[in-house]
Design a protein around this motif. Structure first.
Motif, PDB file in Angstrom:
ATOM      1  N   ARG A 101      11.068  60.769  19.752  1.00 41.61           N
ATOM      2  CA  ARG A 101      10.224  61.505  20.697  1.00 41.61           C
ATOM      3  C   ARG A 101       8.817  61.729  20.152  1.00 41.61           C
ATOM      4  O   ARG A 101       7.827  61.568  20.873  1.00 41.61           O
ATOM      5  CB  ARG A 101      10.875  62.847  21.040  1.00 41.61           C
ATOM      6  CG  ARG A 101      12.143  62.739  21.850  1.00 41.61           C
ATOM      7  CD  ARG A 101      12.796  64.095  22.016  1.00 41.61           C
ATOM      8  NE  ARG A 101      11.969  65.038  22.744  1.00 41.61           N
ATOM      9  CZ  ARG A 101      12.040  65.268  24.066  1.00 41.61           C
ATOM     10  NH1 ARG A 101      12.921  64.596  24.801  1.00 41.61           N
ATOM     11  NH2 ARG A 101      11.248  66.158  24.640  1.00 41.61           N
ATOM     12  N   SER A 109      11.079  70.150  25.344  1.00 46.94           N
ATOM     13  CA  SER A 109      11.812  70.556  26.538  1.00 46.94           C
ATOM     14  C   SER A 109      11.325  71.930  26.994  1.00 46.94           C
ATOM     15  O   SER A 109      11.033  72.811  26.177  1.00 46.94           O
ATOM     16  CB  SER A 109      13.308  70.608  26.231  1.00 46.94           C
ATOM     17  OG  SER A 109      14.033  71.059  27.352  1.00 46.94           O
ATOM     18  N   LYS A 113      17.964  73.223  25.156  1.00 43.67           N
ATOM     19  CA  LYS A 113      18.852  72.128  25.540  1.00 43.67           C
ATOM     20  C   LYS A 113      20.240  72.645  25.897  1.00 43.67           C
ATOM     21  O   LYS A 113      20.729  73.620  25.342  1.00 43.67           O
ATOM     22  CB  LYS A 113      18.974  71.129  24.389  1.00 43.67           C
ATOM     23  CG  LYS A 113      17.683  70.446  24.000  1.00 43.67           C
ATOM     24  CD  LYS A 113      17.908  69.539  22.807  1.00 43.67           C
ATOM     25  CE  LYS A 113      16.627  68.857  22.366  1.00 43.67           C
ATOM     26  NZ  LYS A 113      16.845  68.001  21.173  1.00 43.67           N
ATOM     27  N   GLU A 114      20.875  71.951  26.827  1.00 40.72           N
ATOM     28  CA  GLU A 114      22.263  72.210  27.168  1.00 40.72           C
ATOM     29  C   GLU A 114      23.086  71.032  26.644  1.00 40.72           C
ATOM     30  O   GLU A 114      22.720  69.876  26.850  1.00 40.72           O
ATOM     31  CB  GLU A 114      22.428  72.330  28.686  1.00 40.72           C
ATOM     32  CG  GLU A 114      23.841  72.653  29.134  1.00 40.72           C
ATOM     33  CD  GLU A 114      23.963  72.732  30.644  1.00 40.72           C
ATOM     34  OE1 GLU A 114      25.109  72.831  31.141  1.00 40.72           O
ATOM     35  OE2 GLU A 114      22.916  72.663  31.336  1.00 40.72           O
ATOM     36  N   TYR A 115      24.188  71.329  25.983  1.00 42.63           N
ATOM     37  CA  TYR A 115      24.939  70.276  25.298  1.00 42.63           C
ATOM     38  C   TYR A 115      26.245  69.951  26.014  1.00 42.63           C
ATOM     39  O   TYR A 115      26.856  70.813  26.658  1.00 42.63           O
ATOM     40  CB  TYR A 115      25.231  70.700  23.858  1.00 42.63           C
ATOM     41  CG  TYR A 115      23.985  70.774  23.011  1.00 42.63           C
ATOM     42  CD1 TYR A 115      23.493  69.645  22.374  1.00 42.63           C
ATOM     43  CD2 TYR A 115      23.291  71.972  22.867  1.00 42.63           C
ATOM     44  CE1 TYR A 115      22.346  69.700  21.599  1.00 42.63           C
ATOM     45  CE2 TYR A 115      22.145  72.042  22.100  1.00 42.63           C
ATOM     46  CZ  TYR A 115      21.672  70.898  21.470  1.00 42.63           C
ATOM     47  OH  TYR A 115      20.535  70.958  20.724  1.00 42.63           O
ATOM     48  N   ASP A 157      13.641  70.102  33.150  1.00 41.17           N
ATOM     49  CA  ASP A 157      13.259  70.641  31.841  1.00 41.17           C
ATOM     50  C   ASP A 157      12.632  69.596  30.921  1.00 41.17           C
ATOM     51  O   ASP A 157      11.881  69.936  30.011  1.00 41.17           O
ATOM     52  CB  ASP A 157      14.489  71.232  31.136  1.00 41.17           C
ATOM     53  CG  ASP A 157      14.986  72.496  31.811  1.00 41.17           C
ATOM     54  OD1 ASP A 157      14.213  73.108  32.571  1.00 41.17           O
ATOM     55  OD2 ASP A 157      16.152  72.863  31.575  1.00 41.17           O
ATOM     56  N   ASP A 158      12.970  68.343  31.153  1.00 41.95           N
ATOM     57  CA  ASP A 158      12.577  67.290  30.216  1.00 41.95           C
ATOM     58  C   ASP A 158      12.680  65.957  30.945  1.00 41.95           C
ATOM     59  O   ASP A 158      13.055  65.905  32.127  1.00 41.95           O
ATOM     60  CB  ASP A 158      13.500  67.313  28.995  1.00 41.95           C
ATOM     61  CG  ASP A 158      12.920  66.619  27.775  1.00 41.95           C
ATOM     62  OD1 ASP A 158      11.916  65.883  27.904  1.00 41.95           O
ATOM     63  OD2 ASP A 158      13.475  66.793  26.679  1.00 41.95           O
ATOM     64  N   ASN A 162      18.854  60.238  28.571  1.00 45.19           N
ATOM     65  CA  ASN A 162      19.159  60.423  27.157  1.00 45.19           C
ATOM     66  C   ASN A 162      18.433  59.395  26.303  1.00 45.19           C
ATOM     67  O   ASN A 162      17.966  59.695  25.204  1.00 45.19           O
ATOM     68  CB  ASN A 162      20.670  60.329  26.917  1.00 45.19           C
ATOM     69  CG  ASN A 162      21.433  61.440  27.607  1.00 45.19           C
ATOM     70  OD1 ASN A 162      21.925  61.256  28.721  1.00 45.19           O
ATOM     71  ND2 ASN A 162      21.517  62.603  26.981  1.00 45.19           N
ATOM     72  N   ARG A 175      16.464  62.593  25.831  1.00 49.00           N
ATOM     73  CA  ARG A 175      17.081  63.861  25.422  1.00 49.00           C
ATOM     74  C   ARG A 175      17.995  63.686  24.214  1.00 49.00           C
ATOM     75  O   ARG A 175      18.314  64.649  23.530  1.00 49.00           O
ATOM     76  CB  ARG A 175      17.854  64.462  26.589  1.00 49.00           C
ATOM     77  CG  ARG A 175      16.975  64.768  27.788  1.00 49.00           C
ATOM     78  CD  ARG A 175      17.630  65.723  28.752  1.00 49.00           C
ATOM     79  NE  ARG A 175      16.802  65.930  29.945  1.00 49.00           N
ATOM     80  CZ  ARG A 175      16.985  66.910  30.818  1.00 49.00           C
ATOM     81  NH1 ARG A 175      17.965  67.790  30.656  1.00 49.00           N
ATOM     82  NH2 ARG A 175      16.202  67.009  31.874  1.00 49.00           N
ATOM     83  N   VAL A 179      23.342  65.702  24.670  1.00 49.77           N
ATOM     84  CA  VAL A 179      22.523  66.610  25.465  1.00 49.77           C
ATOM     85  C   VAL A 179      22.703  66.274  26.946  1.00 49.77           C
ATOM     86  O   VAL A 179      22.697  65.101  27.329  1.00 49.77           O
ATOM     87  CB  VAL A 179      21.035  66.513  25.074  1.00 49.77           C
ATOM     88  CG1 VAL A 179      20.184  67.470  25.923  1.00 49.77           C
ATOM     89  CG2 VAL A 179      20.858  66.821  23.590  1.00 49.77           C
ATOM     90  N   GLY A 181      21.692  65.541  30.555  1.00 47.70           N
ATOM     91  CA  GLY A 181      20.481  65.008  31.163  1.00 47.70           C
ATOM     92  C   GLY A 181      20.314  65.465  32.594  1.00 47.70           C
ATOM     93  O   GLY A 181      21.040  66.342  33.089  1.00 47.70           O
TER      94      GLY A 181
END
Length: 269
Positions: A101, A109, A113-115, A157-158, A162, A175, A179, A181
């Motif tokens: 990145r 983000s 992040k949500e995993y 958010d981003d 991935n 991402r 993570v 997406g």
């Protein structure tokens, strides 16, 4: 003990007071050891070797054009070829060669992040529906513009994916692994989204890019980010979209683990 080359001594005129300087061979190479005995003083020895830097063990990792300094001799140089990814230590995971990145100037983000709760069940292939980039510079720009569009216009958010794959043969980190997406509604929490940069309705990405995608999926399985019994899908099977483009979709139908039974009206989740 001080390690040095015997050539160093041949070019020096040592103090007459230095006595009993014993030089012995190593058992495995031609280096020499200077063993200090009797009246040899540290001062005299350092005077003799003052312009010859003594270097201990040095480890250089993932670097090019390294300048060590004013060193006459380095013992036991070992060159290790990088096979693509290397387990550096027990505490570090193997790495897949990609453009990170920070290298394509991604912004952070918007939210934490949500995993994924478990290894990805689905690998979903899409395209970005943008221009195709054949150089790293072109793909860096396209990735950055795509992220800006997703955040500022879509309100995500981003960047959605991935990972992205350019027609230069590089993988671009989105991402990342594990993570959640924003690429395919209804599947995001159970999948890895991989997007080819470009529009592939009528043409395929280069063979090197297709191979890199397969290698990335294989790597994801190897590190436990993707289930071994994953299902490969085109985005058009999950949502009523043209992505990843008919020509690319026809290609991934021939890949391992493609599931022909999933459609927008018959979802796999």
């Amino acid at each position: 003990m001080f390690a040095a080359r015997d050539e160093i001594l041949s070019d020096r005129v040592l103090d007459d007071k230095i006595a009993k300087m014993c030089v012995t061979d190593h058992t495995t190479d031609s280096d020499k050891q200077i063993d200090l005995t009797d009246e040899v003083s540290n001062f005299s020895l350092l005077s003799a070797l003052s312009s010859q830097p003594l270097v201990g063990p040095v480890t250089i990792e993932n670097s090019e054009n390294v300048h060590v300094g004013n060193v006459i001799y380095i013992n036991n140089i070992r060159v290790v070829d990088n096979p693509g990814w290397t387990m550096v230590s027990k505490d570090r995971k193997p790495q897949f060669p990609l453009i990170r990145r920070i290298e394509w100037l991604a912004q952070p983000s918007v939210n934490p992040k949500e995993y994924l709760e478990e290894p990805a069940r689905f690998v979903i292939i899409s395209h970005t529906a943008t221009e195709e980039g054949f150089s790293q510079a072109e793909n860096v720009l396209l990735a950055r513009l795509t992220q800006t569009f997703h955040i500022e216009s879509r309100g995500w958010d981003d960047i959605a994916y991935n990972f992205m794959i350019g027609s230069d043969g590089n993988v671009y980190e989105g991402r990342g692994w594990n993570v959640v997406g924003s690429h395919t509604q209804g599947y995001n929490a159970r999948s890895v989204g991989i997007a080819f940069i470009g529009c592939f309705l009528n043409n395929l990405p280069p063979a090197t890019s297709l191979l890199k995608c397969k290698n990335l999926i294989e790597f994801g399985v190897k590190i436990g980010a993707i289930r071994q019994d994953y299902q490969l899908l085109g985005q058009c099977q999950c949502r009523p979209f043209l992505s990843p483009g008919q020509r690319l979709f026809d290609e991934i139908k021939t890949w391992e683990n493609w599931n022909e039974n999933v459609t927008p009206s018959n979802p796999g989740v």
